[in-house]
Design a protein around this motif. Sequence first.
Motif, mmCIF file in Angstrom:
data_model
loop_
_atom_site.group_PDB
_atom_site.id
_atom_site.type_symbol
_atom_site.label_atom_id
_atom_site.label_comp_id
_atom_site.label_asym_id
_atom_site.label_seq_id
_atom_site.Cartn_x
_atom_site.Cartn_y
_atom_site.Cartn_z
ATOM 1 N N LYS A 1 0.906 -1.367 0.067
ATOM 2 C CA LYS A 1 0.224 0.049 0.014
ATOM 3 C C LYS A 1 0.823 1.242 -0.253
ATOM 4 O O LYS A 1 0.032 2.152 -1.039
ATOM 5 N N ALA A 2 1.893 1.144 0.520
ATOM 6 C CA ALA A 2 3.227 2.498 0.460
ATOM 7 C C ALA A 2 3.264 2.515 -0.736
ATOM 8 O O ALA A 2 3.187 4.028 -1.059
ATOM 9 N N LEU A 3 4.224 1.750 -1.904
ATOM 10 C CA LEU A 3 4.337 1.440 -2.574
ATOM 11 C C LEU A 3 3.564 2.171 -3.543
ATOM 12 O O LEU A 3 3.890 2.707 -4.605
ATOM 13 N N ALA A 4 2.308 1.549 -3.352
ATOM 14 C CA ALA A 4 1.634 2.139 -4.388
ATOM 15 C C ALA A 4 0.955 3.693 -4.334
ATOM 16 O O ALA A 4 0.285 3.959 -4.791
ATOM 17 N N ARG A 5 1.640 4.228 -2.848
ATOM 18 C CA ARG A 5 0.985 5.911 -2.720
ATOM 19 C C ARG A 5 2.375 6.388 -3.487
ATOM 20 O O ARG A 5 1.783 7.224 -3.322
ATOM 21 N N GLY A 6 3.387 5.712 -3.612
ATOM 22 C CA GLY A 6 4.624 6.332 -4.027
ATOM 23 C C GLY A 6 5.593 6.492 -2.940
ATOM 24 O O GLY A 6 5.936 7.897 -3.434
ATOM 25 N N TRP A 7 5.308 6.653 -1.792
ATOM 26 C CA TRP A 7 5.733 6.517 -0.393
ATOM 27 C C TRP A 7 7.118 6.634 -0.329
ATOM 28 O O TRP A 7 7.302 5.312 -0.871
ATOM 29 N N GLY B 1 3.741 10.265 6.385
ATOM 30 C CA GLY B 1 2.135 10.353 5.356
ATOM 31 C C GLY B 1 1.026 11.317 6.315
ATOM 32 O O GLY B 1 1.214 11.594 7.183
ATOM 33 N N PRO B 2 0.574 11.448 5.701
ATOM 34 C CA PRO B 2 -1.327 12.535 5.467
ATOM 35 C C PRO B 2 -1.881 11.399 7.152
ATOM 36 O O PRO B 2 -1.550 10.061 6.832
ATOM 37 N N ARG B 3 -2.078 11.207 8.027
ATOM 38 C CA ARG B 3 -2.337 10.780 9.025
ATOM 39 C C ARG B 3 -3.961 9.637 8.932
ATOM 40 O O ARG B 3 -3.432 8.999 9.497
ATOM 41 N N ASN B 4 -4.213 10.320 7.838
ATOM 42 C CA ASN B 4 -5.721 8.926 7.467
ATOM 43 C C ASN B 4 -4.656 8.352 6.427
ATOM 44 O O ASN B 4 -5.203 7.126 6.512
ATOM 45 N N ALA B 5 -4.332 8.820 5.602
ATOM 46 C CA ALA B 5 -3.532 7.777 4.939
ATOM 47 C C ALA B 5 -2.729 6.824 5.453
ATOM 48 O O ALA B 5 -2.521 5.828 5.072
ATOM 49 N N VAL B 6 -1.460 6.712 6.367
ATOM 50 C CA VAL B 6 -0.714 6.140 7.258
ATOM 51 C C VAL B 6 -1.547 4.984 7.428
ATOM 52 O O VAL B 6 -1.735 3.522 7.583
ATOM 53 N N ASP B 7 -3.099 5.193 8.551
ATOM 54 C CA ASP B 7 -3.812 4.157 9.179
ATOM 55 C C ASP B 7 -4.328 3.402 8.102
ATOM 56 O O ASP B 7 -4.231 2.816 8.209
ATOM 57 N N LYS B 8 -4.631 4.129 6.671
ATOM 58 C CA LYS B 8 -5.458 3.327 6.025
ATOM 59 C C LYS B 8 -4.175 1.694 5.660
ATOM 60 O O LYS B 8 -4.278 1.594 5.433
ATOM 61 N N VAL B 9 -2.527 2.193 5.454
ATOM 62 C CA VAL B 9 -1.244 1.675 4.904
ATOM 63 C C VAL B 9 -1.234 0.828 6.601
ATOM 64 O O VAL B 9 -1.238 -0.409 5.844
ATOM 65 N N LEU B 10 -1.405 1.242 7.816
ATOM 66 C CA LEU B 10 -1.231 0.094 8.632
ATOM 67 C C LEU B 10 -2.649 -0.732 8.619
ATOM 68 O O LEU B 10 -2.622 -1.040 9.864
ATOM 69 N N LYS B 11 -3.940 -0.775 8.467
ATOM 70 C CA LYS B 11 -4.678 -1.238 8.390
ATOM 71 C C LYS B 11 -4.543 -2.682 8.962
ATOM 72 O O LYS B 11 -3.662 -3.413 8.278
#
Length: 132
Positions: free
Chosen positions: A71-77, A116-126
């Motif tokens: 998920k993190a790589l898909a976001r380009g992080w 990253g943005p709080r909500n995005a990090v929460d999604k990545v770490l789901k």
Amino acid sequence: MKLAVLLREDLPVWQRLNVTAFLVSGLASAHPELIGEPYLDADDTEYLPMFGQPLLVFAGSKETLTAAHGKALARGWTVSIFTSELFHTGNDRDNRAAVRGVPSDALDLVGLAVHGPRNAVDKVLKGASLHS
């Protein structure tokens, strides 16, 4: 914004601490703006600056780590990673070679760090839970 480390839940405590230290060094090098000001005590002794915001540490299964990585790589992080092979190397050159020899989707991840943005990090770490 949110700083987070995700560790594989089956690591011994000493490995969790070691992996966390390595992972956060990656975040600091990639995002120098996250570093606060130096610390001074009452005698004006200066101490090194640290992150200017909290860093949360999570634990999860091997599958949770693999999913978070994707998920993190898909976001380009840019992601800081630690693989199981790195426990058997003794220097940075060998560490990089151990990672280089494995495709992204086959890495045996034991930890990763993201920013990253709080909500995005929460999604990545789901699926991960705060480390206890």
